[in-house]
Design a protein around this motif. Structure first.
Motif, PDB file in Angstrom:
ATOM      1  N   VAL A 154      66.982  13.031  77.865  1.00  0.00           N
ATOM      2  CA  VAL A 154      66.942  12.923  76.412  1.00  0.00           C
ATOM      3  C   VAL A 154      67.614  14.122  75.766  1.00  0.00           C
ATOM      4  O   VAL A 154      68.365  14.002  74.805  1.00  0.00           O
ATOM      5  N   GLY A 155      67.360  15.319  76.287  1.00  0.00           N
ATOM      6  CA  GLY A 155      67.937  16.517  75.711  1.00  0.00           C
ATOM      7  C   GLY A 155      67.254  17.761  76.236  1.00  0.00           C
ATOM      8  O   GLY A 155      66.673  17.761  77.327  1.00  0.00           O
ATOM      9  N   GLU A 156      67.298  18.826  75.431  1.00  0.00           N
ATOM     10  CA  GLU A 156      66.721  20.117  75.822  1.00  0.00           C
ATOM     11  C   GLU A 156      65.632  20.528  74.845  1.00  0.00           C
ATOM     12  O   GLU A 156      65.771  20.370  73.634  1.00  0.00           O
ATOM     13  N   LEU A 157      64.544  21.065  75.363  1.00  0.00           N
ATOM     14  CA  LEU A 157      63.453  21.544  74.533  1.00  0.00           C
ATOM     15  C   LEU A 157      63.853  22.908  73.970  1.00  0.00           C
ATOM     16  O   LEU A 157      64.063  23.857  74.729  1.00  0.00           O
ATOM     17  N   THR A 158      63.986  22.995  72.662  1.00  0.00           N
ATOM     18  CA  THR A 158      64.513  24.215  72.048  1.00  0.00           C
ATOM     19  C   THR A 158      63.488  25.028  71.282  1.00  0.00           C
ATOM     20  O   THR A 158      63.717  26.209  71.002  1.00  0.00           O
TER      21      THR A 158
END
Length: 213
Positions: A114-118
């Motif tokens: 899904v993406g990166e936890l920022t």
């Protein structure tokens, strides 16, 4: 390592107490009496917690040297920062420090990225995980076990099971669809080639039969 543990709000009363927006799961440890906190802006601190109490659901702190309401109001909006050993871990194995989570890959149950936890956003009612998706947009995911069933620090990933509409996965689904379409197209070509070869073979056999007659 420095971690944000709170933000000072309004002054309370006339003796220097301030309300604090808590941004840590361990307020008794990070914001307890005797705790020394760095600040943003730096000019406001460091601040030493002298006493604390909960009033009407809010944490009230009094800092050493802050003796009246005027001094307390000057601290409004100040960010409170604790110095934490980067190797330190929460006592509860189901809890995590922000720095453990930031940078994790966020994936679905089936492994789709899904993406990166920022960022971890601490709100009074719950925590939210900010996920930077592949298209550059952010999604906020409630940090509850039903939606985030697994935090896998060893493999540096957070597994999520979002309800419909929480995260737009159209791009990923589109890519998967295109891949499936390409595979299907390859199958059609293979089928056509097989058909052509079969037709040619049949024609050749028929020709041989005519000659033998």
């Amino acid at each position: 390592m420095q971690l944000v543990v709170g933000k000072i709000g309004r002054a309370h009363g006339i003796k220097g107490d301030v309300s604090v927006e808590v941004r840590t799961d361990e307020p008794e440890l990070r914001l307890g009496p005797g705790a020394v906190l760095f600040t943003d802006p730096a000019s406001a601190g460091p601040l030493t917690v002298e006493s604390g109490k909960v009033h009407s659901g809010r944490l009230l702190l009094r800092f050493a040297g802050v003796k009246d309401r005027n001094a307390a109001e000057e601290l409004r909006g100040t960010i409170l920062i604790a110095e934490v050993d980067p190797e330190e871990r929460p006592d509860d194995p189901e809890e995590y420090y922000d720095h453990q989570l930031i940078g994790l890959d966020v994936v679905l149950l089936d492994g789709t990225l899904v993406g990166e936890l920022t960022e971890v956003v601490h709100l009074p009612y719950q925590d939210l995980l900010t996920v930077r998706k592949a298209d550059g947009t952010d999604a906020l995911v409630p940090f509850v076990s039903r939606i985030v069933p697994t935090i896998d620090l060893e493999n540096q990933r957070a597994v999520i099971d979002p309800p419909v509409g929480l995260i737009d996965l159209g791009q990923a689904e589109g890519a998967a669809g295109e891949a499936a379409g390409d595979d299907a197209g390859d199958g059609d070509v293979a089928g056509a080639d097989a058909g052509a070869d079969a037709g040619a073979d049949a024609g050749a056999d028929a020709g041989d039969a005519e000659e033998s007659r």
